[in-house]
Design a protein around this motif. Structure first.
Motif, short mmCIF file in Angstrom:
data_model
loop_
_atom_site.label_atom_id
_atom_site.label_comp_id
_atom_site.label_asym_id
_atom_site.label_seq_id
_atom_site.Cartn_x
_atom_site.Cartn_y
_atom_site.Cartn_z
N HIS A 111 0.93 -1.08 0.06
CA HIS A 111 -0.08 -0.03 0.04
C HIS A 111 0.90 1.21 -0.03
N THR A 112 2.02 1.22 0.78
CA THR A 112 3.08 2.19 0.82
C THR A 112 4.32 1.38 0.80
N PRO A 113 5.25 1.96 0.60
CA PRO A 113 6.77 1.17 0.47
C PRO A 113 7.30 0.99 1.60
N ASP A 114 6.77 1.77 2.71
CA ASP A 114 7.19 1.70 4.26
C ASP A 114 6.40 0.92 5.11
N ALA A 115 5.25 0.29 4.40
CA ALA A 115 4.36 -0.14 5.24
C ALA A 115 5.03 -1.27 6.23
N VAL A 116 4.63 -1.31 7.66
CA VAL A 116 4.93 -2.39 8.46
C VAL A 116 3.58 -2.63 9.32
N SER A 117 3.36 -3.94 9.79
CA SER A 117 2.45 -4.06 10.66
C SER A 117 3.11 -4.66 12.17
N TYR A 118 2.20 -4.49 13.09
CA TYR A 118 2.76 -4.90 14.56
C TYR A 118 1.70 -5.91 15.26
N LEU A 119 2.35 -6.92 15.71
CA LEU A 119 1.89 -8.16 16.44
C LEU A 119 2.14 -8.03 17.78
N TRP A 120 1.14 -8.03 18.57
CA TRP A 120 1.09 -7.70 20.06
C TRP A 120 0.35 -8.95 20.51
N ARG A 121 0.76 -9.98 21.06
CA ARG A 121 -0.16 -11.16 22.03
C ARG A 121 -0.81 -11.60 20.61
N ASP A 122 -2.33 -11.64 20.76
CA ASP A 122 -3.03 -12.18 19.79
C ASP A 122 -3.63 -11.22 18.64
N ARG A 123 -2.84 -9.88 18.88
CA ARG A 123 -3.69 -8.84 18.16
C ARG A 123 -2.65 -8.22 16.92
N LEU A 124 -3.04 -8.17 15.69
CA LEU A 124 -2.55 -7.61 14.57
C LEU A 124 -2.81 -6.13 14.36
N PHE A 125 -2.05 -5.33 14.41
CA PHE A 125 -2.22 -3.87 13.89
C PHE A 125 -1.75 -3.62 12.57
N SER A 126 -2.79 -3.81 11.51
CA SER A 126 -2.30 -3.72 10.22
C SER A 126 -2.17 -2.27 9.48
N GLY A 127 -2.66 -1.42 10.17
CA GLY A 127 -2.54 -0.17 9.22
C GLY A 127 -3.36 -0.22 8.18
N ASP A 128 -2.89 0.14 6.95
CA ASP A 128 -3.83 0.10 5.75
C ASP A 128 -3.36 -1.05 4.78
N ALA A 129 -2.81 -1.92 5.51
CA ALA A 129 -2.31 -3.06 4.74
C ALA A 129 -3.54 -3.95 4.55
N LEU A 130 -4.37 -4.04 5.63
CA LEU A 130 -5.40 -5.13 5.54
C LEU A 130 -6.72 -4.42 6.20
N HIS A 131 -7.75 -4.17 5.76
CA HIS A 131 -9.10 -4.08 6.30
C HIS A 131 -10.19 -4.75 6.43
N PRO A 132 -10.86 -4.92 7.57
CA PRO A 132 -12.03 -5.84 7.16
C PRO A 132 -12.94 -5.81 6.02
N ASP A 133 -12.83 -6.95 5.55
CA ASP A 133 -13.68 -7.02 4.23
C ASP A 133 -13.24 -6.27 3.08
N GLY A 134 -12.01 -6.03 3.06
CA GLY A 134 -11.60 -4.90 1.88
C GLY A 134 -10.07 -4.48 2.13
N CYS A 135 -9.80 -3.41 1.22
CA CYS A 135 -8.62 -2.71 1.57
C CYS A 135 -8.92 -1.44 1.01
N PRO A 136 -7.81 -0.34 1.47
CA PRO A 136 -8.26 1.12 1.06
C PRO A 136 -7.78 1.48 -0.30
N ALA A 137 -8.09 2.52 -0.82
CA ALA A 137 -7.87 3.16 -1.92
C ALA A 137 -6.32 3.05 -2.35
N PRO A 138 -5.69 2.67 -3.24
CA PRO A 138 -4.31 2.59 -3.69
C PRO A 138 -4.06 4.10 -3.78
N LEU A 139 -2.51 4.24 -3.59
CA LEU A 139 -1.87 5.43 -3.88
C LEU A 139 -1.25 5.40 -5.14
#
Length: 210
Positions: A111-139
């Motif tokens: 989605h962006t070249p610098d994108a990272v996600s963070y995993l804490w315990r059983d929780r993923l913080f995905s930013g704009d890489a992955l949204h429920p039932d879809g994905c954000p508009a591309p840049l």
């Protein structure tokens, strides 16, 4: 542990506050500059010290929230190639510690070249890489093939029960699971790589107001 999902009223984006109350240390993920006072108020109320400000990604309408770091002494964290020149750059597999808690860095560019996600315990913080039932508009900087691979070859390999906390709500949903997204996400779970690339390139070509 302490966990808060904090929506930003104007943009609809989510900020996340994670803390170890025993060690009185916290991290915040993707705070909007307008949320600095709210974050500081929660830190004060809970007697917490902010250790890191984590960014999943940055683009033109994002600000690095340097004021929050300057006030608290927290370290700014971002992915490779981030435009935030004052950030500490992390890469896939790195870990960030606050108190007795550990956040794992997952590289998820696309989605962006610098994108990272963070995993804490059983929780993923995905930013704009992955949204429920879809994905954000591309840049204009989006690499659709890389994006598809980041989600399907990295995030979708996480355990089924992993909770997905996105950068924005999608169709009113504020949380999902990896099992749900793998099974029913129309952008990644229900289409081929070539189909995703074709659709994303077509969406990128459509003029949008940012």
């Amino acid at each position: 542990m302490y966990f808060r999902q904090l929506p930003h009223a104007h943009s609809g984006a989510f900020c996340y506050l994670l803390a170890d109350p025993c060690a009185q240390e916290a991290v915040v993920i993707d705070p909007h500059p307008d949320q600095a006072d709210l974050v500081l108020a929660i830190l004060q109320e809970r007697d917490l010290r902010l250790i890191h400000v984590l960014r999943t990604h940055l683009h033109d309408d994002h600000e690095p929230c340097g004021a929050l770091c300057d006030f608290t002494g927290a370290t700014r964290i971002a992915g490779p190639g981030s435009s935030d020149t004052k950030a500490c750059i992390v890469t896939h597999g790195d870990t960030l510690v606050f108190g007795c808690e550990v956040v794992r860095v997952l590289s998820t560019p696309g989605h962006t070249p610098d994108a990272v996600s963070y995993l804490w315990r059983d929780r993923l913080f995905s930013g704009d890489a992955l949204h429920p039932d879809g994905c954000p508009a591309p840049l204009t900087t989006t690499d659709p093939g890389q994006w598809y691979d980041s989600v399907t070859r990295r995030l979708f390999l996480l355990p089924d029960e992993t909770l997905v906390f996105p950068g924005h709500a999608s169709a009113g949903r504020t949380v999902s699971t990896i099992a749900e997204e793998r099974r029913r996400n129309p952008a990644f779970g229900a289409t081929s790589r070539d189909g995703f690339i074709t659709d994303t390139l077509a969406r990128t070509a459509i003029p949008r107001d940012f």
